[in-house]
Design a protein around this motif. Structure first.
Motif, PDB file in Angstrom:
ATOM      1  N   VAL A   1      13.764  -6.756  12.735  1.00  0.00           N
ATOM      2  CA  VAL A   1      14.952  -5.904  12.856  1.00  0.00           C
ATOM      3  C   VAL A   1      14.880  -4.917  11.708  1.00  0.00           C
ATOM      4  O   VAL A   1      14.901  -5.321  10.546  1.00  0.00           O
ATOM      5  CB  VAL A   1      16.270  -6.711  12.746  1.00  0.00           C
ATOM      6  CG1 VAL A   1      17.474  -5.763  12.738  1.00  0.00           C
ATOM      7  CG2 VAL A   1      16.389  -7.747  13.841  1.00  0.00           C
ATOM      8  N   TYR A   2      14.764  -3.635  12.014  1.00  0.00           N
ATOM      9  CA  TYR A   2      14.765  -2.582  10.999  1.00  0.00           C
ATOM     10  C   TYR A   2      15.996  -1.717  11.243  1.00  0.00           C
ATOM     11  O   TYR A   2      16.225  -1.248  12.359  1.00  0.00           O
ATOM     12  CB  TYR A   2      13.522  -1.705  11.090  1.00  0.00           C
ATOM     13  CG  TYR A   2      12.204  -2.406  10.842  1.00  0.00           C
ATOM     14  CD1 TYR A   2      12.117  -3.649  10.211  1.00  0.00           C
ATOM     15  CD2 TYR A   2      11.012  -1.802  11.245  1.00  0.00           C
ATOM     16  CE1 TYR A   2      10.897  -4.267   9.990  1.00  0.00           C
ATOM     17  CE2 TYR A   2       9.787  -2.417  11.019  1.00  0.00           C
ATOM     18  CZ  TYR A   2       9.736  -3.641  10.405  1.00  0.00           C
ATOM     19  OH  TYR A   2       8.520  -4.253  10.200  1.00  0.00           O
ATOM     20  N   ALA A   3      16.774  -1.473  10.191  1.00  0.00           N
ATOM     21  CA  ALA A   3      17.982  -0.662  10.326  1.00  0.00           C
ATOM     22  C   ALA A   3      18.118   0.293   9.155  1.00  0.00           C
ATOM     23  O   ALA A   3      17.788  -0.047   8.020  1.00  0.00           O
ATOM     24  CB  ALA A   3      19.217  -1.566  10.409  1.00  0.00           C
ATOM     25  N   MET A   4      18.599   1.489   9.464  1.00  0.00           N
ATOM     26  CA  MET A   4      18.963   2.462   8.431  1.00  0.00           C
ATOM     27  C   MET A   4      20.435   2.792   8.616  1.00  0.00           C
ATOM     28  O   MET A   4      20.887   3.004   9.743  1.00  0.00           O
ATOM     29  CB  MET A   4      18.149   3.754   8.574  1.00  0.00           C
ATOM     30  CG  MET A   4      16.896   3.783   7.767  1.00  0.00           C
ATOM     31  SD  MET A   4      16.177   5.445   7.668  1.00  0.00           S
ATOM     32  CE  MET A   4      15.373   5.569   9.257  1.00  0.00           C
ATOM     33  N   THR A   5      21.156   2.829   7.510  1.00  0.00           N
ATOM     34  CA  THR A   5      22.573   3.145   7.563  1.00  0.00           C
ATOM     35  C   THR A   5      23.015   3.732   6.226  1.00  0.00           C
ATOM     36  O   THR A   5      22.582   3.256   5.182  1.00  0.00           O
ATOM     37  CB  THR A   5      23.404   1.883   7.911  1.00  0.00           C
ATOM     38  OG1 THR A   5      24.780   2.238   8.025  1.00  0.00           O
ATOM     39  CG2 THR A   5      23.241   0.785   6.867  1.00  0.00           C
ATOM     40  N   PRO A   6      23.851   4.751   6.249  1.00  0.00           N
ATOM     41  CA  PRO A   6      24.339   5.286   4.973  1.00  0.00           C
ATOM     42  C   PRO A   6      25.354   4.372   4.305  1.00  0.00           C
ATOM     43  O   PRO A   6      25.524   4.416   3.092  1.00  0.00           O
ATOM     44  CB  PRO A   6      24.966   6.623   5.361  1.00  0.00           C
ATOM     45  CG  PRO A   6      25.245   6.534   6.813  1.00  0.00           C
ATOM     46  CD  PRO A   6      24.266   5.556   7.394  1.00  0.00           C
TER      47      PRO A   6
END
Length: 195
Positions: free
Chosen positions: A46-51
């Motif tokens: 699971v790869y996630a990007m979030t500010p």
């Protein structure tokens, strides 16, 4: 677009692109449900990007459980904040995730504003939904769910390229910084704080 031959191959393999919306008026947390579904069904990564990483207990538990079960869970957040309070809130969620084996990276060149998640080379989400309590429960948002679409691999590639420009956050760093001692909670965010 794709050539017609490539298009025919993808149609035979069966891929889907499903736009969806979420709003705070229908009492159905669609954004959170999609993220939880992806996290809970992931077998490899699971790869996630979030500010903003101001997550609900459900998302926190899902990410921790995935990491503890051997799934490679990585999250990229900004190293340079746009808002100090929200930055501190984001960092206050690191400790429990790191303890469970989640890898966290902060994007060093600037503020990362992407809201994406990709899992197992088969599923991805791109949209306006942050891994953030407000985004999932209080805002009008939208996104696209991709299933076996070829662009899922583009999302993964972008994540890895961004990770190379990010610094890993260690549990030791968290324990040694005053920002972890704050233990800020989602319900302590003033309602008039915009981000």
């Amino acid at each position: 677009g794709y050539s017609s031959a490539a298009s025919d191959v993808y149609k035979r393999q069966g891929y889907y692109v499903q736009p969806y919306a979420d709003n705070p008026l229908d009492e159905e947390a669609v954004g959170e449900a999609v993220y939880l579904n992806l996290i809970n069904k992931a077998e490899r990564y699971v790869y996630a990007m979030t500010p903003y990483l101001i997550i609900s207990d459900s998302v926190n538990t899902a990410l921790c459980n995935a990491a503890k079960s051997g799934v490679d869970v990585r999250i990229i957040t900004p190293h340079i904040p746009d808002k100090a309070l929200v930055f501190e809130l984001t960092r206050s969620h690191y400790e429990s995730l790191l303890e469970a084996g989640v890898q966290i990276f902060e994007y060093t060149p600037g503020f990362v504003h992407a809201k994406v998640m990709v899992t197992d080379d088969c599923c991805g989400v791109v949209g306006s939904i942050n891994l953030d309590y407000r985004s999932m429960f209080l805002h009008f948002e939208d996104a696209v769910l991709l299933y076996h679409d070829p662009t899922v691999l583009d999302i993964k590639r972008d994540f890895i390229n961004t990770q190379f420009r990010s610094q890993p956050v260690t549990l030791e760093q968290c324990l040694g910084h005053s920002w972890m001692a704050a233990e800020l909670r989602v319900d302590e965010i003033p309602l008039d704080v915009e981000y």
